[in-house]
Design an enzyme around this catalytic site. Structure first.
Site, PDB file in Angstrom:
ATOM      1  N   PHE A 149      12.655 130.008  10.944  1.00  0.00           N
ATOM      2  CA  PHE A 149      12.375 128.871  11.828  1.00  0.00           C
ATOM      3  C   PHE A 149      10.923 128.962  12.262  1.00  0.00           C
ATOM      4  CE2 PHE A 149      12.082 126.528  15.770  1.00  0.00           C
ATOM      5  CZ  PHE A 149      12.760 125.363  15.462  1.00  0.00           C
ATOM      6  N   ASP A 234       4.745 135.001  11.998  1.00  0.00           N
ATOM      7  CA  ASP A 234       5.208 134.168  13.105  1.00  0.00           C
ATOM      8  C   ASP A 234       5.837 135.107  14.133  1.00  0.00           C
ATOM      9  OD1 ASP A 234       6.753 132.661  14.863  1.00  0.00           O
ATOM     10  OD2 ASP A 234       7.344 131.202  13.364  1.00  0.00           O
ATOM     11  N   LYS A 263       6.062 130.936  23.280  1.00  0.00           N
ATOM     12  CA  LYS A 263       7.182 131.349  24.130  1.00  0.00           C
ATOM     13  C   LYS A 263       6.734 132.162  25.338  1.00  0.00           C
ATOM     14  CE  LYS A 263      11.068 130.937  20.896  1.00  0.00           C
ATOM     15  NZ  LYS A 263      11.884 130.012  21.675  1.00  0.00           N
TER      16      LYS A 263
END
Length: 415
Positions: A149, A234, A263
């Site tokens: 993702f 990532d 995040k």
């Protein structure tokens, strides 16, 4: 198609509830039946005053928990000085943040934006531009992993190897291929001379909390070097202290060419970063990429304080200790419910409780029951319950979480 509009005046103090969401929000989410209104640390309270133990961390965002005083103070102080000046100017907080990130990582240059998807979009664009500048337009293929993702833009959702997120949005960006995660043979077969970038999460999040094998990441590094491709990590979910290191790559002894972070970087205030070297960054020039809000003073001031707090040996050591204790707690649950769960996997405070084959597809039922018991949990796919609590999780939080989890499992098994 209707073109009518309601032009009536609505007072902002009118009551709202979960039904209001269905009435006015585009249906891309299916939120819980309750609405949180107040949080502190790992504690949440809803509109009815009911208390919840939050082990979701806002999906690994709230590294320091809800409303940490030092972060609130940093936000308020900056809010009283300067909010936004546009990227026609720079600002002091963003320069301090960039200096902190480059001082603590492999990177020499940083690009700031608002979300992980935007950071990955920038990374993928930069990788293609870098390869185009040096090797020509035919070196443009990106290799990623199935079940990854990387964001929700059309580019990033295509790089993420989950077809459920791309259905109905064709035609998709071309020259993007996917390989099985942790499969060295598949990587060797896929990474050819036309590849500009290999993209990987050191720990797959939505893919089921799957840590990369050290040999796998090391082989990806060598393949990228051999094929003149960039290795992109990532670290949007697994970075910022989540594994007990500032960034997960530091535990693998494999250095990427580009890394993305978001995040927990802003502890809930929207900010993200793409980090890289000077040589690679120079493929972008003024106007070749950009953002309106990225690196604004408010977000940067918050992230500076977050980074300062997390990037401390004592803080990271406590994450390692808490991760061991949470893993031990979950492993005791596996031992006591061997029919329901098969294993615990992950690193640090990014752990997954894996359903047994007998109960495949049932993880959501347990998390739903947990909510009724006052415990907030997440999913990672259909068969893994995800634990990504605030990094400040205490031993008592872990004990209470296990107690509520066991209550939830028992209640679910009786249905």
């Amino acid at each position: 198609m209707s073109t009518s509009a309601n032009t009536g005046f609505v007072k902002n103090d009118e009551p709202v509830n979960r039904q209001t969401f269905d009435e006015v929000m585009v249906p891309v989410f299916a939120p819980a039946s309750f609405i949180p209104v107040r949080g502190s640390g790992l504690d949440l309270w809803d509109q009815e005053g009911r208390h919840y133990l939050d082990l979701t961390g806002g999906i690994a965002v709230l590294g320091l928990g809800h409303t940490p005083r030092e972060i609130v103070d940093a936000l308020v102080e900056q809010a009283n000085n300067l909010w936004h000046v546009s990227n026609y100017f720079t600002n002091e907080p963003v320069l301090r943040l960039a200096r902190a990130l480059t001082g603590a990582t492999f990177a020499e240059k940083v690009f700031f934006c608002n979300s992980g998807g935007e950071a990955n979009e920038a990374a993928f664009k930069l990788a293609r531009k870098w390869a185009h500048d040096r090797f020509g337009e035919k070196k443009n293929r990106i290799v990623s992993c199935f079940h990854a993702f990387h964001g929700r833009t059309l580019f990033t959702v295509t790089v993420g190897g989950q077809s459920k997120y791309t259905e109905g949005f064709a035609p998709l960006p071309p020259q993007i291929d996917h390989i099985p995660f942790n499969d060295i043979a598949a990587a060797e077969a896929a990474i050819g001379d036309d590849v500009c970038a290999v993209v990987v999460e050191p720990i797959q999040g939505e893919g089921g909390i799957l840590p990369a094998d050290p040999e796998y990441l090391a082989r990806l590094r060598r393949l990228c070097d051999e094929k003149n491709a960039l290795l992109v990590f990532d670290e949007i979910q697994c970075g910022m202290g989540r594994t007990g290191k500032l960034f997960a790559y530091m535990d693998y002894d494999v250095v990427p060419d580009i890394m993305t972070s978001a995040k927990a970087l802003g502890n809930g205030f929207p900010i993200a970063a793409m980090l890289t070297t000077t040589e690679i960054a120079n493929s972008f020039s003024v106007g070749s990429h950009g953002t309106t809000y990225g690196g604004n003073p408010l977000a940067a001031a918050v992230a500076c304080k977050v980074f300062e707090t997390i990037n401390h040996p004592d803080f990271l050591a406590r994450v390692v200790d808490a991760g061991k204790k949470l893993r031990a707690s979950l492993e005791s649950v596996v031992r006591d419910y061997p029919d329901v769960f098969s294993q615990v996997r992950g690193k640090g405070l990014m752990l997954g409780l894996v359903m047994s084959e007998k109960y495949h597809g049932k993880a959501a039922e347990i998390t739903a029951e947990a909510g009724k018991q006052g415990l907030l949990l997440l999913l990672a796919g259909y068969d893994v319950i995800r634990f990504v609590p605030a990094l400040i999780v205490s031993d008592e939080h872990i004990r209470q979480g296990e107690k509520l989890l066991r209550q939830s499992i028992n209640a679910w098994l009786k249905k």
